[in-house]
Design a protein around this motif. Sequence first.
Motif, PDB file in Angstrom:
ATOM      1  N   SER A   1       0.782  -1.157  -0.244  1.00  0.00           N
ATOM      2  CA  SER A   1       0.042   0.016   0.009  1.00  0.00           C
ATOM      3  C   SER A   1       0.695   1.295   0.138  1.00  0.00           C
ATOM      4  CB  SER A   1      -0.806   0.003   1.347  1.00  0.00           C
ATOM      5  OG  SER A   1      -0.106  -0.114   2.389  1.00  0.00           O
ATOM      6  N   PHE A   2       1.922   1.196   0.688  1.00  0.00           N
ATOM      7  CA  PHE A   2       2.852   2.573   0.952  1.00  0.00           C
ATOM      8  C   PHE A   2       3.511   2.888  -0.317  1.00  0.00           C
ATOM      9  CE2 PHE A   2       4.876  -0.781   2.957  1.00  0.00           C
ATOM     10  CZ  PHE A   2       6.209  -0.981   2.402  1.00  0.00           C
ATOM     11  N   GLN A   3       3.520   1.812  -1.204  1.00  0.00           N
ATOM     12  CA  GLN A   3       4.362   2.082  -2.499  1.00  0.00           C
ATOM     13  C   GLN A   3       3.589   2.735  -3.713  1.00  0.00           C
ATOM     14  OE1 GLN A   3       5.495  -2.000  -2.760  1.00  0.00           O
ATOM     15  NE2 GLN A   3       7.707  -1.244  -2.651  1.00  0.00           N
ATOM     16  N   ILE A   4       2.408   2.845  -3.226  1.00  0.00           N
ATOM     17  CA  ILE A   4       1.285   3.395  -4.379  1.00  0.00           C
ATOM     18  C   ILE A   4       1.028   4.961  -4.188  1.00  0.00           C
ATOM     19  CG2 ILE A   4      -1.046   3.098  -4.766  1.00  0.00           C
ATOM     20  CD1 ILE A   4       0.500   0.724  -5.444  1.00  0.00           C
ATOM     21  N   ASP A   5       0.802   5.607  -5.612  1.00  0.00           N
ATOM     22  CA  ASP A   5       0.308   6.782  -5.692  1.00  0.00           C
ATOM     23  C   ASP A   5      -1.066   7.083  -5.623  1.00  0.00           C
ATOM     24  OD1 ASP A   5      -0.387   6.707  -8.089  1.00  0.00           O
ATOM     25  OD2 ASP A   5       1.497   7.554  -8.664  1.00  0.00           O
ATOM     26  N   PRO A   6      -1.563   8.436  -5.708  1.00  0.00           N
ATOM     27  CA  PRO A   6      -2.792   8.383  -5.853  1.00  0.00           C
ATOM     28  C   PRO A   6      -3.821   8.052  -7.140  1.00  0.00           C
ATOM     29  CG  PRO A   6      -1.801  10.576  -4.745  1.00  0.00           C
ATOM     30  CD  PRO A   6      -0.640   9.702  -5.111  1.00  0.00           C
TER      31      PRO A   6
ATOM     32  N   ARG B   1       4.808   4.028  -7.428  1.00  0.00           N
ATOM     33  CA  ARG B   1       5.478   5.401  -7.646  1.00  0.00           C
ATOM     34  C   ARG B   1       6.804   5.039  -8.054  1.00  0.00           C
ATOM     35  NH1 ARG B   1       6.647   6.864  -2.822  1.00  0.00           N
ATOM     36  NH2 ARG B   1       5.060   5.921  -1.326  1.00  0.00           N
TER      37      ARG B   1
END
Lengths: 244, 244
Positions: free
Chosen positions: B19-24, B29
């Motif tokens: 989840s924390f590797q994803i952009d809006p 990313r």
Amino acid sequence: MKESSNKPFQFQKTFEILSFQIDPSGKLRWAALADLLQEVAWKHADSREFGQVLFDKGFMWVLSRFDIQVHAMPSWGETIHIETAGRGINKLFALREFRVTDSSGTVLATAMSAWLLLDIKTKRPQRPSLVLPSELFETEPSDYAPPEKISVPEKGHTGKTFHVNHSDLDMNNHVNNVSYIRWIEDFCLEQGFTFDKISINYLNEALLGENIEILFSLDAQKMLVSGRSGERDVFTSWVEKLNG
Amino acid sequence: MKESSNKPFQFQKTFEILSFQIDPSGKLRWAALADLLQEVAWKHADSREFGQVLFDKGFMWVLSRFDIQVHAMPSWGETIHIETAGRGINKLFALREFRVTDSSGTVLATAMSAWLLLDIKTKRPQRPSLVLPSELFETEPSDYAPPEKISVPEKGHTGKTFHVNHSDLDMNNHVNNVSYIRWIEDFCLEQGFTFDKISINYLNEALLGENIEILFSLDAQKMLVSGRSGERDVFTSWVEKLNG
């Protein structure tokens, strides 16, 4: 926060610690640990349809308070297990506990979090019991206490300023909860202050393009670190050394 | 950079996108992709004793040039495979190629990198053939070209400034190669400039506490983005839209 829970956990996920999650001391960074806790919370919520499904229905989970205590940080290449469970409802808070263990079962870290359910349009908090599976989150008064409320300091030394960049935005276009923890960690390490526990209250959302000014006051074992944007308090936190 | 290589890859690792590797936009990313490429490079090097072992002997690998081209970024929860291989030696550069594929084998991204081997004390480049397994890195003139040299612009618009924080430091206490890519990505997205390819030349190391000023010049499809600290050029890069 209780040292460890007697009730069983409900969900778990295993991770290998990767090179980019490591700090110069060779250990997992706090912000990288918080990334993994958040991943597990999301995956648990999605596995029982109170995650992205709720967002699509016009609700969002907002992390309000988060206590993380670390006994030992893992190193690059180590395998860790992160367990999580709902720990009941306390007024408007849904409580979620975490436990991090290494491959031999030794507890590396524990954490407790309190979440608000917001209506995305009105920004008003909703009762979490409306949407949470009751077998995961007891609606009886919870055995667990939420993380404590932390006062915002009236005064404090002015530390540094952090700019909110695009990479701080999460998949829902809000500043990631972990960015605030990274700012705290960056600030404390710059001060040479290492620590074992962070207790953070999220107060108001930081916004893309803002500059977050850090205020702090320090005694030997404990630092009060807060962040504000102009007159708006964004977060406040206690950062502590334990056993030491 | 060749579109894809005909020679076999030598090492691979599989990752779940978190989840924390994803952009809006819901996609991985660029900085998070670069994190994973670096992880695979390190693991390959360590698996054949030209990674951390060399560092302990007083040498370090310094990334000098890096071209990354993305056809499609994966989404949260997807599994990707990253393959890598040594692609020979070109003068003082050791070349390393990467290929990223999804679970059905479709190529998502390709990358080529050129690394210098430095003596940590003297900071002088050493011949990579001294330390590299010859069956992984041919010493004949390589079939592969290193990423191109990019000129540093004499003039340019001044963009924003990025502060170098503790969280930018890697396990060897140097600013992580990926931080520069994160700055480029943050700057471009703030400008509303999305892209398919980054070609970066690392020129001088950014140091903890410095402010890195971004200079840029833009045409429709291509942006020259460079960073400097005072009079010191830190990096320069081409950021491009392809097929578009």
